[in-house]
Design an enzyme around this catalytic site. Structure first.
Site, mmCIF file in Angstrom:
data_model
loop_
_atom_site.group_PDB
_atom_site.id
_atom_site.type_symbol
_atom_site.label_atom_id
_atom_site.label_comp_id
_atom_site.label_asym_id
_atom_site.label_seq_id
_atom_site.Cartn_x
_atom_site.Cartn_y
_atom_site.Cartn_z
ATOM 1 N N HIS A 1 -9.589 -3.506 9.899
ATOM 2 C CA HIS A 1 -9.517 -3.302 8.452
ATOM 3 C C HIS A 1 -10.033 -4.519 7.678
ATOM 4 O O HIS A 1 -10.403 -4.387 6.516
ATOM 5 C CB HIS A 1 -8.071 -3.061 8.015
ATOM 6 C CG HIS A 1 -7.671 -1.616 7.924
ATOM 7 N ND1 HIS A 1 -8.466 -0.656 7.344
ATOM 8 C CD2 HIS A 1 -6.543 -0.961 8.310
ATOM 9 C CE1 HIS A 1 -7.838 0.521 7.379
ATOM 10 N NE2 HIS A 1 -6.668 0.361 7.973
ATOM 11 N N GLU B 1 0.845 -1.193 0.000
ATOM 12 C CA GLU B 1 0.000 0.000 0.000
ATOM 13 C C GLU B 1 0.885 1.250 0.000
ATOM 14 O O GLU B 1 1.839 1.302 0.760
ATOM 15 C CB GLU B 1 -0.901 0.040 1.241
ATOM 16 C CG GLU B 1 -1.838 1.245 1.182
ATOM 17 C CD GLU B 1 -2.761 1.370 2.391
ATOM 18 O OE1 GLU B 1 -2.666 0.564 3.328
ATOM 19 O OE2 GLU B 1 -3.585 2.297 2.377
ATOM 20 N N GLU C 1 -5.585 -2.754 12.589
ATOM 21 C CA GLU C 1 -5.324 -3.624 11.427
ATOM 22 C C GLU C 1 -6.346 -4.754 11.361
ATOM 23 O O GLU C 1 -6.794 -5.139 10.283
ATOM 24 C CB GLU C 1 -3.904 -4.181 11.453
ATOM 25 C CG GLU C 1 -2.798 -3.130 11.599
ATOM 26 C CD GLU C 1 -2.909 -1.951 10.651
ATOM 27 O OE1 GLU C 1 -3.418 -2.120 9.532
ATOM 28 O OE2 GLU C 1 -2.493 -0.836 11.044
ATOM 29 N N GLU D 1 -9.611 4.470 6.183
ATOM 30 C CA GLU D 1 -8.775 4.885 7.310
ATOM 31 C C GLU D 1 -9.554 5.670 8.376
ATOM 32 O O GLU D 1 -9.425 5.394 9.562
ATOM 33 C CB GLU D 1 -7.558 5.680 6.823
ATOM 34 C CG GLU D 1 -6.586 4.848 5.982
ATOM 35 C CD GLU D 1 -6.075 3.583 6.670
ATOM 36 O OE1 GLU D 1 -6.243 3.449 7.896
ATOM 37 O OE2 GLU D 1 -5.526 2.705 5.969
HETATM 38 N N1 TRP Z 1 -2.961 0.937 5.767
HETATM 39 C C1 TRP Z 1 -1.979 1.168 6.785
HETATM 40 C C2 TRP Z 1 -2.780 1.487 8.043
HETATM 41 O O1 TRP Z 1 -3.188 0.637 8.722
HETATM 42 C C3 TRP Z 1 -1.088 2.310 6.435
HETATM 43 C C4 TRP Z 1 0.238 1.958 5.866
HETATM 44 C C5 TRP Z 1 1.015 0.922 6.194
HETATM 45 C C6 TRP Z 1 0.991 2.692 4.912
HETATM 46 N N2 TRP Z 1 2.184 0.975 5.498
HETATM 47 C C7 TRP Z 1 2.189 2.021 4.718
HETATM 48 C C8 TRP Z 1 0.758 3.839 4.211
HETATM 49 C C9 TRP Z 1 3.163 2.494 3.848
HETATM 50 C C10 TRP Z 1 1.732 4.310 3.332
HETATM 51 C C11 TRP Z 1 2.906 3.641 3.152
HETATM 52 O O2 TRP Z 1 -3.190 2.544 8.321
HETATM 53 ZN ZN ZN Z 2 -5.379 1.892 8.543
#
Ligand code: TRP
Ligand code: ZN
Length: 878
Positions: A304, A125, A301, A323
């Site tokens: 999610h 991501e 997490e 988010e």
């Molecule tokens: N989705 C992740 C969260 O729980 C965010 C995230 C994890 C992220 N690693 C990353 C965003 C690297 C940008 C780059 O919020």
């Molecule tokens: Zn998140």
């Protein structure tokens, strides 16, 4: 370099081709990893026919071969550039086989496939998958993934998303494992791990009776630090079932802890990858804040899996869809596991210290941004924390039952889809039977609204008239704002501290306690009738909307609310408002060269709090904490960081002088006898005790210093050790230096503990802090390739020590710019975050402005800076 281009929400168009299945094969090597990908593609049936080429994204890849339906393609059959691979004239449905080579050991950006402590892991991501193979790397393309990992036996653990379907040995000391994920997912949720790790295993029985295997993978030396994370995961699973009826959907849930990670953690389907900071805890290595951080992030997490994975985002402009919602869910989880008011206060503190400044600066953007240059720069406090406040407002407006129905409807309706914040809003409006058209503006307009409330009490008619005006300052690209739909929760407090009955003109009956008014217009009036006496209004209870509130309450009203308000959040808030006023008055006095004074109202109020044996120690500790320097700075038209620092420290010393005996009594009273536990009551007692200690240590008294030293030496837990060390190291005393040295020798092999050691020194009030920070850059404890280390030392100094960073010489600024430039080639995401230290440069005096601007221009002039840093710097200068 070609100038990076912005991407616009309005340009969204659906993908021309969909991916049915992805079959990935990794031949893992440290220097060279070979990736074979087999994609079953088909034209998007929702699109009308036309000449659409297949466009795949790819970055830093070496293309080894390309086959379409078994036929090898020659160079003239496709177009390849730095970012894309384009195939024109492809069939309706076909199989594409792509072979790429990548270099995990050289990958310091920590996106795509990389190594951490010698183990392989991934971060996809938002757009890391394109650094693994050519793929339609966008979240509205959802496919079923199968992953085969082949690696040397040196990497005994081979993991990927979903269920393990096959594993075995291969010749040459190698072995393999194949994983199948039954759920369709976007590429950003892909993950693999290969390493030398130990596993901690437990289980969870879902309420429908399925057994889920829970596994946490860590380096062997950390095996005794996983219990809290495991317990947190089990609590999160039970909580989501109880509150929202949501069950986990695979037979296995894996968490892997790695030391090198750009963010907190990542929700990859069935295989979360975590920054080890949010997994590892033992009483002697982790603080109360760490324990709570772990519970929150593990929850986040896990949550999610429904809000993000089962229902995902159509495009990255919708990031807050997952988010904001998931932060709200983890906040509520933590509130239920700990203390609701304490949690709420901490959330608002974070919002005001991070999101409000962002919303008032050059990077201001709506919760659903309309454009971006680099999406990695939009994982912001606005998207996450203001996004969570937006969700909280739905909850406030709809009530708990309708909100839960709305969430259920949203998940049912969109399961397996990639959707938008509009889809979420529509489900809420439908479930709540409420018009949310105006509410939409919270997604599209940036800036923090201001609410100005005037209260007039009519003695004769026994009425209170509230006149509420809302406005929102302009933000980049948005001069005019339309009024928001704002839930304003309030109560009217009577002389005896009880809430008075609330009856609006035209109503036949009164209600008691808090009620929520819905604001829609620039100006509105509300008339409360039949009041038995003149009340003190308690406005925006529980911080019912992310706004700045201006009232006409005087200092004594605030002191009264601080002591009596029935809303614990507003009791805290009244204290903060009162302290802020008194502090800012003295900041002005300081500017005029006057002698500083402390209004006795504040020590009086603090004395009452300290003497209240019924109150929750955690809430007392929060109430006795003065507003941060960052918060105070936010309130000033021209920020004077030195004056803020001097005045705040003066208040702390003065309060400690006035309240010395009481603070000492509290410090002694709150000593624990049993062994460490991170339960909320014990956490609250430690917070109060250590707050008392930090006040007492401002007195520079040898007797108190030895008390502190004793705590440092004897404490059995990191919370107490670090509190004592922080207080000792705050001044350049011999004890302080010796304690830092002791601590280092004890923990020199423990990276997470050393982060604390670095941060303490970087945020020290000592005037020679910058020199110390520079020296620490060369210390064995530091490593510029590890984001935790960079944040602990460089980030902490530039973004957590305003008094020293803003040294009038500009030395702090030059240091920061040097670090941005040094980090950029290593890890652009981390460099860009650091560059954010300059973004409020226009808020300072002309001399500081000029110095900061100069550094921004110096960065901008460097050839080949990343898109990440470019965007932050250019928008700051614009
Ligand atoms: N989705 C992740 C969260 O729980 C965010 C995230 C994890 C992220 N690693 C990353 C965003 C690297 C940008 C780059 O919020
Ligand atoms: Zn998140």
């Amino acid at each position: 370099m070609t100038t990076p281009q912005a991407i616009y929400l309005r340009d969204y168009s659906p993908p021309a081709y969909l991916v049915e299945t992805v079959d990935l094969h990794f031949d893992l090597g440290d220097d060279l990893t070979l990736v074979r990908s087999r994609l079953a593609l088909r034209r998007n049936p929702d699109l009308c026919r036309g000449e659409n080429a297949l466009v795949l994204q790819g970055r830093c890849l070496e293309l080894r071969s390309l086959r379409l339906d078994g036929r090898t393609l020659a160079a003239e059959d496709y177009r390849l550039d730095d970012e894309t691979l384009t195939l024109a004239g492809v069939p309706e449905a076909f199989v594409l086989e792509v072979e790429t080579a990548i270099r995990p050991r050289e990958n310091t950006s920590l996106e795509g496939l990389y190594q951490s402590s010698g183990n392989f892991c991934t971060q996809c991501e938002p757009q890391g998958f394109r650094k693994i193979t050519y793929y339609p790397d966008r979240s509205d393309v959802m496919a079923r993934f199968t992953t085969t990992l082949v690696a040397d036996r040196r990497f005994p653990v081979l993991l990927a998303n979903g269920n393990l379907v096959e594993k075995g040995d291969l010749e040459g000391g190698r072995h393999f494992a194949r994983w199948e994920d039954p759920f369709k997912k976007p590429s950003y949720l892909f993950a693999l791990v290969a390493g030398d790790l130990v596993k901690i295993e437990d289980r969870f029985r879902t309420r429908s009776g399925r057994e889920v295997t829970l596994q946490i993978y860590v380096e062997a030396r950390n095996a005794d630090r996983c219990a809290h994370a495991m317990a947190s995961l089990q609590k999160a699973m039970a909580w989501d079932e109880e509150i929202y009826g949501l069950e986990y959907d695979l037979d296995i849930y894996m968490i892997v802890a790695v030391d090198d990670f750009n963010f907190g953690a990542m929700e990859n389907k069935g295989l979360n990858i975590f920054n080890s900071k949010y997994v590892l805890a033992r009483p002697d290595t982790a603080t109360d804040a760490d324990y709570q951080g772990i519970e929150g992030v593990i929850g986040h997490e896990y949550f999610h899996n429904w809000t993000g994975n089962r229902v995902t985002c159509r495009d990255w402009f919708q990031l807050s869809l997952k988010e904001g919602l998931t932060v709200f869910r983890d906040q509520e989880f933590s509130a239920d596991m700990t203390s609701r008011p304490v949690k709420r206060i901490e959330e608002v503190r974070l919002l005001r210290n991070t999101q409000f400044p962002e919303d008032a600066g050059p990077m201001a953007h709506p919760v659903r941004p309309a454009s971006y240059v680099e999406i990695n720069n939009f994982y912001t406090a606005t998207v996450y924390n203001k996004g969570a406040e937006v969700i909280r407002m739905y909850h406030t407006l709809l009530g708990d039952a309708a909100f839960c129905r709305g969430l259920a409807l949203y998940l049912r309706r969109h399961d397996g889809q990639a959707v938008t914040t509009d889809d979420f809003l529509a489900a809420m409006a439908e479930a709540g039977q409420i018009d949310l058209e105006q509410f939409r503006l919270w997604y599209s307009q940036a800036g923090t609204p201001e609410l100005a409330v005037k209260c007039v009490y009519d003695e004769e008619r026994r009425t209170l008239t509230l006149t509420v005006r809302q406005s929102c300052p302009p933000t980049p690209g948005e001069a005019e704002k339309a009024p928001f739909h704002i839930p304003l929760a309030l109560g009217l407090v009577g002389r005896n501290g009880c809430d008075l009955p609330l009856q609006l003109e035209g109503e036949t009956e009164a209600t008691t306690g808090t009620r929520v008014l819905s604001l829609h217009n620039e100006e509105e009036t509300f008339c409360f009738i039949n009041l038995p006496e003149a009340p003190v209004p308690s406005l925006l209870r529980n911080f019912s909307a992310p706004v700045r509130l201006k009232t006409d309450l005087d200092d004594n009203d605030l002191a009264f609310l601080m002591a009596c308000d029935n809303d614990p959040f507003n009791r805290w808030e009244a204290g903060q408002q009162l302290s802020t006023r008194l502090l800012l008055r003295q900041v002005e006095a300081f500017g005029r060269g006057e002698t500083l004074v402390l209004d006795p109202l504040l020590p009086g109020a603090f004395r009452a709090l300290l003497g209240d044996s019924d109150a929750d120690p955690a809430l007392i500790a929060l109430a006795l904490t003065l507003p941060s320097e960052t918060f105070l700075a936010e309130q000033m038209p021209v920020i004077d960081p030195s004056a803020i620092h001097e005045v705040r420290e003066f208040f702390r010393r003065q309060l400690a002088t006035d309240l010395r005996q009481l603070l000492l009594a509290v410090y002694t009273d709150q000593q624990e006898d049993g062994p460490y536990t991170p339960d909320p009551a014990a956490v609250g007692r430690r917070a109060l005790k250590n707050l008392a200690l930090s006040y007492l240590m401002t007195l520079d008294d040898p007797a108190l210093r030895s008390l502190c030293l004793r705590q440092f030496k004897r404490a059995d837990n990191m919370t107490d050790v670090i509190a004592a060390l922080g207080a000792l190291a705050g001044s350049a005393t011999e004890e302080g230096t010796a304690a830092l040295e002791d601590f280092y020798l004890r923990w020199q092999n423990d990276p997470l503990v050393l982060d604390k050691w670095l941060s303490l020194q970087a945020t020290s009030r000592r005037t020679d802090t910058l020199a110390e920070v520079r020296r620490l850059l060369g210390h064995p404890a530091y490593n510029g390739k590890n984001p935790n280390k960079v944040r602990a030392l460089v980030g902490a100094f530039c973004q957590g020590n305003p008094a020293r960073f803003h040294d009038p010489s500009g030395a702090g600024y030059a240091f920061c710019a040097d670090q941005v430039l040094a980090l950029d080639p290593v890890n652009p995401q981390v460099a860009a975050r650091l560059a954010g230290a300059f973004s409020n440069w226009r808020r300072f005096d002309p001399k500081r402005q000029a110095l900061m601007k100069e550094e921004l221009e110096r960065i901008a002039a460097v050839a080949g800076i990343s898109r990440d840093v470019y965007e932050i710097v250019m928008k700051s200068l614009a």
